[in-house]
Write a protein that holds these residues in place. Sequence first.
Motif, PDB file in Angstrom:
ATOM      1  N   PRO A 129      -7.666  -3.854  -4.006  1.00  0.00           N
ATOM      2  CA  PRO A 129      -7.866  -2.699  -3.111  1.00  0.00           C
ATOM      3  C   PRO A 129      -7.317  -2.998  -1.726  1.00  0.00           C
ATOM      4  N   LEU A 130      -6.876  -1.966  -1.039  1.00  0.00           N
ATOM      5  CA  LEU A 130      -6.369  -2.149   0.315  1.00  0.00           C
ATOM      6  C   LEU A 130      -7.517  -2.518   1.246  1.00  0.00           C
ATOM      7  N   PRO A 131      -7.296  -3.465   2.146  1.00  0.00           N
ATOM      8  CA  PRO A 131      -8.366  -3.853   3.073  1.00  0.00           C
ATOM      9  C   PRO A 131      -8.635  -2.760   4.094  1.00  0.00           C
ATOM     10  N   GLU A 132      -9.837  -2.770   4.628  1.00  0.00           N
ATOM     11  CA  GLU A 132     -10.185  -1.817   5.679  1.00  0.00           C
ATOM     12  C   GLU A 132      -9.382  -2.117   6.929  1.00  0.00           C
ATOM     13  N   ILE A 133      -8.904  -1.074   7.567  1.00  0.00           N
ATOM     14  CA  ILE A 133      -8.107  -1.220   8.779  1.00  0.00           C
ATOM     15  C   ILE A 133      -8.862  -0.603   9.934  1.00  0.00           C
ATOM     16  N   GLY A 152       0.780  -1.230   0.000  1.00  0.00           N
ATOM     17  CA  GLY A 152       0.000   0.000   0.000  1.00  0.00           C
ATOM     18  C   GLY A 152       0.808   1.273   0.000  1.00  0.00           C
ATOM     19  N   SER A 153       2.139   1.158   0.031  1.00  0.00           N
ATOM     20  CA  SER A 153       2.986   2.350   0.027  1.00  0.00           C
ATOM     21  C   SER A 153       3.098   2.940  -1.375  1.00  0.00           C
ATOM     22  N   ILE A 154       3.461   4.217  -1.418  1.00  0.00           N
ATOM     23  CA  ILE A 154       3.866   4.884  -2.652  1.00  0.00           C
ATOM     24  C   ILE A 154       5.378   5.035  -2.596  1.00  0.00           C
ATOM     25  N   TYR A 180      -7.247   7.596   2.445  1.00  0.00           N
ATOM     26  CA  TYR A 180      -6.104   7.183   1.622  1.00  0.00           C
ATOM     27  C   TYR A 180      -6.433   5.918   0.845  1.00  0.00           C
ATOM     28  N   ARG A 181      -7.081   4.971   1.480  1.00  0.00           N
ATOM     29  CA  ARG A 181      -7.403   3.720   0.781  1.00  0.00           C
ATOM     30  C   ARG A 181      -8.292   3.990  -0.433  1.00  0.00           C
ATOM     31  N   GLU A 182      -9.190   4.960  -0.300  1.00  0.00           N
ATOM     32  CA  GLU A 182     -10.042   5.287  -1.441  1.00  0.00           C
ATOM     33  C   GLU A 182      -9.261   6.037  -2.516  1.00  0.00           C
ATOM     34  N   LEU A 183      -8.401   6.952  -2.102  1.00  0.00           N
ATOM     35  CA  LEU A 183      -7.630   7.734  -3.070  1.00  0.00           C
ATOM     36  C   LEU A 183      -6.693   6.865  -3.893  1.00  0.00           C
ATOM     37  N   VAL A 184      -6.101   5.849  -3.263  1.00  0.00           N
ATOM     38  CA  VAL A 184      -5.102   5.032  -3.944  1.00  0.00           C
ATOM     39  C   VAL A 184      -5.730   3.888  -4.740  1.00  0.00           C
TER      40      VAL A 184
END
Length: 530
Positions: free
Chosen positions: A381-385, A134-136, A366-370
Amino acid sequence: MGMICFINLKFGIILILFAMKNLLKIGSVLLLTGFMPALVFSIDNPRKPVTPKASPAAVALLDLFYNISGKYILTGQHNFPNIKDRNTKFAKEYTGETPVIFSTDWGFAKEDDKDSYLARPEIVKEAIRQNQLGSIITICWHAVPPTSKEPVTFQPVRGADPQKLASVQGQLTDQQFKDILTRGTPLYKSWCAQVDSVAGYLKKLQDAHVPVLWRPYHEMNGSWFWWGGRTGKYSTKALYLQIYDRLVKYHKLNNLVWVWSVDRPNKPEMQFSNFYPGNDYLDILALDVYGSDFKQDYYDSLDVLSKGKPLVLGEVGNPPALDILAKQPKWSYWVIWSGMVRNTLKKQHKILNSDPRILSQEDAAYRELVAPLRKVSGLEPLPEIKITREPVSFSGKWVFNEEKSTLDNFGAGNIADLISVVHDTNSVTVRKTYRQEDADDRTTEDILVPGEENKSGSDNFIQTTVIRMSENGDTLILDSKSTMRFGDQVFNQEGNEKWTLRDKGKELVIKQVSDYFRGKRNLSLVYDKE
C-alpha cells in the motif's frame, strides 16, 4: 450501511454489493469512513475488461475507474518518450502535487530526439518504476506509417515523395490504406512488424504486472495523422479493430485496458459514431481537448455513446475548470500534454487541487482507491503522505456580516462588530469592537501566544485561551475556559472557535461552539475583509 441484493435474471444471478462512503476534505486532508462500492459480479459483467482473460491488475484498474466515475477525477501528466519523468517532476514542482496518471508514448523519432523510438527499453523501466511509486500508466503511440521504417519525422518533410509517407502526420493514398488492412500485402506485413515490436515492450510490462491504459490511434476522427479520419470499408475503425486483434488474439496480451480516443467533432465528418468500434472493443472512452474547448455537446455525445463506460480526457492543454466539471461530472482523469502545465496559472491549479473531487497522489482518498489494484499487482500500500503548507494569515480588519452568519435565539447580541487581527509567527493580536445600544462602543484587546495559557478579563470575568494552528495550516483554533461572577453566583463556561478563510481570503468564518451559562451556542460568524 451495506445491502446485499439478489436479482434473478434470464442469464444467471447477479450479486450486487452496495456500500456508502462519506468523504470530507478539509484543505488537503480527507477523512474517510465506510466503504467504496464493491465490484459488481455477473455472468455478463459490464465492468469486465474487453480483453479475454484479463489480468487481475487490468480488472482492478478498470474497476477503479468505474468506482470513481462521477465522484472523482485523477490528475495526469504526459511525458515525452526520451525524457523519462521530467514533465511529471515539473508538474509536481509547479502545482505542488504529484499527478496520478503517468502518460508516455512509444515514440517515432530519431536518436536524441525527445520522441525517439529508441527510448522504448527505458520507457518500460520508467513505467515499472512509476507503477511502483503509485502512478497509473497510460501509453499512446504516434505510430510510424507502414510506408516507412523508424525513425520518421512528425510532419511531412517539404519536397518528400507523397507516395512514400515518412511522417506521423500526413495522408496515405486510398490504396495504401487498403493494403494495410489486407492480409498478405507488403504494407500489411510492414504494419504487423511495427505492431509486433511494440507488443514486445507491452509484454515486458505484462510480465512486471503493470496494467496499461492503452490508447492506440488517438484522435482517430481527425485527418491530421496518417491513421485518422477514414470511414467506409477500409476505415480507421477497421484499423483499430485490427490492432486489437493483433495484440489480444495473436500476442495474447492481457494487461491492457483499451482506451478509445477521439478529438472534438468540430466538423460533421468527425462525429464520434463514425469511428466507434463497438462496446466489445473498448473499456474507456477518451476525448482530447485543447484551447479549453469543453463544449457540452462533445461531452453529452460521448456520454450517450459510452453506455455507462468510463469517460476520460486523454489529452488537454488546460484542465477543465470547476464550473465545467459541475456540468460534466463523469470525466475520470485528465492528462496535461508535455510542456503545457504553465498554460494554467499556479493559482488556478491551486483552486482545482483544493476541490475534494480532484485527486493527486498526495490525497488520502487516492491511496485508498488504488489499494486493491496495488494488492493484486503484488505492491505494498502507498504510505501516508503529510503535506506541509505555509500557514495562512488572518491579519486584517474584519466587519461582521449578519446576513451571511448563522445565529441562534440570542441573535447578534454580544457578537463583535469589528475584529482587527495582527497575525505573525509569535503571536496573534485580536482587537474586538462591540457596538452598544445604550453606551459607547466597547473594545477588547488580547495578545495570544500559541501554546500558552493566555489570560484576560477582569475580577468578575476571567478567561484563559489556548490557540494553535491546524496541522495543514489553514485553520486557527481557539480553546477557552472562563469564569463569570454575578454576586455570589459563579458560572463556568467552555468554548471552541475555528477560524478559516474563504472566497480567496475575502471572508473570515468563525465556527463558535460554547457551553454558555444560558445554554449551548453553536454559531457560524462571517466577517468581510475591510
